[in-house]
Design a protein around this motif. Structure first.
Motif, PDB file in Angstrom:
ATOM      1  N   GLU A 249       4.674   1.401  -2.256  1.00 14.80           N
ATOM      2  CA  GLU A 249       3.222   1.222  -2.413  1.00 14.80           C
ATOM      3  C   GLU A 249       2.794   1.504  -3.849  1.00 14.80           C
ATOM      4  O   GLU A 249       1.994   0.763  -4.420  1.00 14.80           O
ATOM      5  N   GLU A 250       3.323   2.575  -4.439  1.00 12.89           N
ATOM      6  CA  GLU A 250       3.014   2.874  -5.844  1.00 12.89           C
ATOM      7  C   GLU A 250       3.570   1.795  -6.761  1.00 12.89           C
ATOM      8  O   GLU A 250       2.923   1.424  -7.757  1.00 12.89           O
ATOM      9  N   PHE A 251       4.744   1.268  -6.418  1.00 10.91           N
ATOM     10  CA  PHE A 251       5.345   0.195  -7.208  1.00 10.91           C
ATOM     11  C   PHE A 251       4.420  -1.026  -7.231  1.00 10.91           C
ATOM     12  O   PHE A 251       4.150  -1.598  -8.292  1.00 10.91           O
ATOM     13  N   LYS A 252       3.939  -1.415  -6.053  1.00 11.15           N
ATOM     14  CA  LYS A 252       3.055  -2.578  -5.973  1.00 11.15           C
ATOM     15  C   LYS A 252       1.799  -2.368  -6.815  1.00 11.15           C
ATOM     16  O   LYS A 252       1.354  -3.289  -7.505  1.00 11.15           O
ATOM     17  N   GLN A 253       1.252  -1.170  -6.787  1.00 11.56           N
ATOM     18  CA  GLN A 253       0.073  -0.874  -7.611  1.00 11.56           C
ATOM     19  C   GLN A 253       0.414  -0.937  -9.096  1.00 11.56           C
ATOM     20  O   GLN A 253      -0.376  -1.429  -9.898  1.00 11.56           O
ATOM     21  N   ARG A 254       1.590  -0.466  -9.473  1.00 15.30           N
ATOM     22  CA  ARG A 254       1.997  -0.425 -10.881  1.00 15.30           C
ATOM     23  C   ARG A 254       2.171  -1.832 -11.457  1.00 15.30           C
ATOM     24  O   ARG A 254       1.991  -2.040 -12.652  1.00 15.30           O
ATOM     25  N   THR A 255       2.512  -2.815 -10.620  1.00 15.21           N
ATOM     26  CA  THR A 255       2.689  -4.177 -11.129  1.00 15.21           C
ATOM     27  C   THR A 255       1.410  -4.712 -11.760  1.00 15.21           C
ATOM     28  O   THR A 255       1.474  -5.633 -12.577  1.00 15.21           O
ATOM     29  N   ALA A 256       0.276  -4.131 -11.436  1.00 11.34           N
ATOM     30  CA  ALA A 256      -0.997  -4.556 -12.034  1.00 11.34           C
ATOM     31  C   ALA A 256      -1.023  -4.307 -13.539  1.00 11.34           C
ATOM     32  O   ALA A 256      -1.823  -4.908 -14.256  1.00 11.34           O
ATOM     33  N   GLN A 257      -0.151  -3.425 -14.044  1.00 17.27           N
ATOM     34  CA  GLN A 257      -0.074  -3.145 -15.481  1.00 17.27           C
ATOM     35  C   GLN A 257       0.875  -4.087 -16.218  1.00 17.27           C
ATOM     36  O   GLN A 257       0.950  -4.057 -17.447  1.00 17.27           O
ATOM     37  N   SER A 258       1.602  -4.912 -15.464  1.00  9.08           N
ATOM     38  CA  SER A 258       2.591  -5.797 -16.082  1.00  9.08           C
ATOM     39  C   SER A 258       1.923  -6.928 -16.847  1.00  9.08           C
ATOM     40  O   SER A 258       0.874  -7.433 -16.442  1.00  9.08           O
TER      41      SER A 258
END
Length: 139
Positions: free
Chosen positions: A107-116
């Protein structure tokens, strides 16, 4: 015609414009991609191109200093996870630079992709076969 390994125009442009600490995500066929993040969709069919082949090509063209993966990747798909770690180890040997490896929940990974800067979608069907690359410098 471009002579190096990476011939996809969108990916080549992305790699050429990355700066230190920029992030890109390479993902399986099912990861949700945030609306505002550039999508580079390579998926053709089940397993093509593979996650690991895509990772290897990106590594051949860019310097990576850190990666993030979901903790579930190691638990659910251990063989694929180990193969990825072997690729990262080889990259460290080839470049003489270390790659910091970090984990967070899916879940945190999916949220972090927003910074890519971009998310590169592969045809991979292995659960949790996703990685975020943080770019380094070659000097």
């Amino acid at each position: 015609m471009k002579k190096s390994t990476l011939i996809n125009a969108e990916l080549s442009y992305l790699v050429a414009t990355l700066g230190h600490t920029d992030e890109i995500t390479i993902c399986d066929a099912g990861l949700p991609i945030p609306q505002h993040v550039q999508r580079i969709d390579l998926a053709l069919t089940h397993g093509v191109p593979s996650f690991l082949d895509t990772v290897k090509v990106i590594l051949s063209e860019s310097q990576i200093e850190a990666v993030l993966m979901a903790t579930e990747f190691e638990k659910v798909s251990p063989k694929h996870h180990q193969a990825l770690l072997a690729v990262l180890d080889q990259e460290c040997l080839t470049t003489g630079k270390s790659i910091q490896i970090g984990y967070l929940s899916h879940e945190e990974f999916k949220q972090r992709t927003a910074q890519s800067r971009a998310v590169v979608r592969t045809g991979e069907y292995t659960p949790y076969a996703n990685i975020i690359f943080q770019t380094g410098v070659v000097f």
